[in-house]
Scaffold this active site. Structure first.
Site, PDB file in Angstrom:
ATOM      1  N   TRP A  10       0.818  -1.222   0.000  1.00 23.99           N
ATOM      2  CA  TRP A  10       0.000   0.000   0.000  1.00 23.99           C
ATOM      3  C   TRP A  10       0.847   1.265   0.000  1.00 23.99           C
ATOM      4  O   TRP A  10       0.354   2.348  -0.226  1.00 23.99           O
ATOM      5  CB  TRP A  10      -0.931   0.001   1.213  1.00 23.99           C
ATOM      6  CG  TRP A  10      -2.040  -1.018   1.145  1.00 23.99           C
ATOM      7  CD1 TRP A  10      -2.211  -1.994   0.197  1.00 23.99           C
ATOM      8  CD2 TRP A  10      -3.122  -1.161   2.066  1.00 23.99           C
ATOM      9  NE1 TRP A  10      -3.345  -2.721   0.481  1.00 23.99           N
ATOM     10  CE2 TRP A  10      -3.926  -2.242   1.614  1.00 23.99           C
ATOM     11  CE3 TRP A  10      -3.511  -0.491   3.231  1.00 23.99           C
ATOM     12  CZ2 TRP A  10      -5.077  -2.652   2.284  1.00 23.99           C
ATOM     13  CZ3 TRP A  10      -4.652  -0.901   3.912  1.00 23.99           C
ATOM     14  CH2 TRP A  10      -5.430  -1.973   3.434  1.00 23.99           C
ATOM     15  N   LYS A  11       2.139   1.134   0.304  1.00 23.20           N
ATOM     16  CA  LYS A  11       3.047   2.297   0.390  1.00 23.20           C
ATOM     17  C   LYS A  11       2.471   3.326   1.372  1.00 23.20           C
ATOM     18  O   LYS A  11       1.858   2.928   2.355  1.00 23.20           O
ATOM     19  CB  LYS A  11       3.289   2.880  -1.011  1.00 23.20           C
ATOM     20  CG  LYS A  11       3.768   1.784  -1.995  1.00 23.20           C
ATOM     21  CD  LYS A  11       4.315   2.330  -3.278  1.00 23.20           C
ATOM     22  CE  LYS A  11       4.766   1.181  -4.179  1.00 23.20           C
ATOM     23  NZ  LYS A  11       5.377   1.623  -5.424  1.00 23.20           N
ATOM     24  N   GLY A 173       5.208   2.218 -10.817  1.00 21.78           N
ATOM     25  CA  GLY A 173       4.352   3.402 -10.840  1.00 21.78           C
ATOM     26  C   GLY A 173       4.416   4.172 -12.145  1.00 21.78           C
ATOM     27  O   GLY A 173       3.945   5.311 -12.223  1.00 21.78           O
ATOM     28  N   GLY A 234       1.610  -2.484  -6.327  1.00 29.28           N
ATOM     29  CA  GLY A 234       1.491  -1.167  -5.715  1.00 29.28           C
ATOM     30  C   GLY A 234       0.130  -0.556  -5.999  1.00 29.28           C
ATOM     31  O   GLY A 234      -0.876  -0.888  -5.361  1.00 29.28           O
ATOM     32  N   GLY A 235       0.071   0.324  -6.979  1.00 28.88           N
ATOM     33  CA  GLY A 235      -1.149   1.082  -7.279  1.00 28.88           C
ATOM     34  C   GLY A 235      -2.411   0.238  -7.374  1.00 28.88           C
ATOM     35  O   GLY A 235      -3.457   0.595  -6.796  1.00 28.88           O
TER      36      GLY A 235
HETATM   37  P1  13P Z   1       3.184  -0.266  -8.910  1.00 28.59           P
HETATM   38  O1  13P Z   1       2.381  -1.540  -8.988  1.00 28.59           O
HETATM   39  O2  13P Z   1       2.364   0.912  -8.483  1.00 28.59           O
HETATM   40  O3  13P Z   1       3.986  -0.028 -10.131  1.00 28.59           O
HETATM   41  O4  13P Z   1       4.235  -0.473  -7.704  1.00 28.59           O
HETATM   42  C1  13P Z   1       4.976  -1.627  -7.644  1.00 28.59           C
HETATM   43  C2  13P Z   1       5.654  -1.670  -6.340  1.00 28.59           C
HETATM   44  O5  13P Z   1       6.528  -0.866  -6.070  1.00 28.59           O
HETATM   45  C3  13P Z   1       5.236  -2.688  -5.366  1.00 28.59           C
HETATM   46  O6  13P Z   1       6.120  -2.764  -4.313  1.00 28.59           O
END
Ligand code: 13P
Length: 251
Positions: A10-11, A173, A234-235
């Site tokens: 989720w960052k 991202g 991530g996203g």
């Molecule tokens: P995204 O899926 O947003 O590109 O991010 C990947 C990521 O850094 C997962 O740790």
């Protein structure tokens, strides 16, 4: 046989309240299907305890996004592996490129974090990956090899507990996913590097996840590759439907 895993990262997103709702939604959707892989959500430290209260970890595992490289003590603002484990989490992402890039994490601190995670029965999801310049100048295999080798002081028994995530930094991202062939080539390379140190049998047991603009529309092709054992998302993990859409790539 090694496990297939789809893990969300989720960052630094969602309030606690939003995180609880998202976790409930993910748990609810998974309850109504038969996932053919392990599913994990890695959430901000503040969210670990409340999210653990609303999920069934038989359905969705819980992880943190980092932990400290020290056991305990006067390290203001840090969160130890033991603290993470005491929330009920079972996983921790380590060495994400954002941590390496923005917070100066090095191979030296990452081996300490990995040791402490393992001592506290957390499964490290250890991230490796090259930046665009290294992809373009052809050094990417060496770069990733040295990142994996940072863990080679672990015993075979400990290394076998680690999950590797290959995340090419240029794909994170950006909407620019590695092709499934690029992912497969790197995953096979990582497995060879591990095999040279720990033997083929152990290398075959290590789950290697792909991360970087993974979404429902490309997950199936990526996960179909023999050395791609799932994804670190991530996203697309910030929306329950798209996250589950990626889990469904294994069905
Ligand atoms: P995204 O899926 O947003 O590109 O991010 C990947 C990521 O850094 C997962 O740790």
């Amino acid at each position: 046989m090694r496990k297939n895993i789809v893990a969300g990262n989720w960052k630094m997103n969602t309030t606690v309240q939003e995180g609880i709702s998202l976790a409930q939604e993910v748990n609810g959707l998974l309850k109504n299907m038969k996932a053919n892989c392990d599913v994990v959500i890695c959430v901000p430290f503040t969210h670990l305890v409340p999210v653990n209260g609303v999920i069934d970890q038989n359905i969705v595992g819980l992880g943190a996004e980092n932990c400290a490289d020290k056991v305990k003590g006067a390290f203001t603002g840090e969160v130890s592996a033991q603290m993470v484990a005491s929330t009920g989490a079972n996983y921790v992402i380590l060495g994400h490129s954002e941590r390496r890039q923005y917070y100066g994490e090095t191979n030296e601190t990452l081996i300490e974090k990995t040791r402490l995670a393992l001592e506290n029965n957390l499964t490290p999801i250890f991230c490796v990956g090259e930046v665009l310049e290294e992809r373009e100048n052809g050094t990417y295999n060496d770069v990733v090899k040295s990142q994996v080798e940072a863990l080679f002081s672990l015993s075979a028994e400990d290394f076998a507990k680690v999950v590797i995530a290959y995340e090419p930094v240029w794909a994170i991202g950006t909407g620019k996913t590695a092709t499934s062939d690029q992912a497969q080539d790197m995953h096979a390379h990582i497995r060879n590097v591990i095999a040279e140190k720990y033997g083929v049998e152990l290398a075959q047991e290590i789950s290697i996840l792909y991360g970087g603009s993974c979404k429902p529309s490309n997950a199936k092709e990526l996960f179909a590759k023999p050395d791609v054992d799932g994804g670190l998302i991530g996203g697309a993990a910030l929306e329950a439907a798209s996250f589950i859409g990626i889990v469904e790539a294994f069905n």
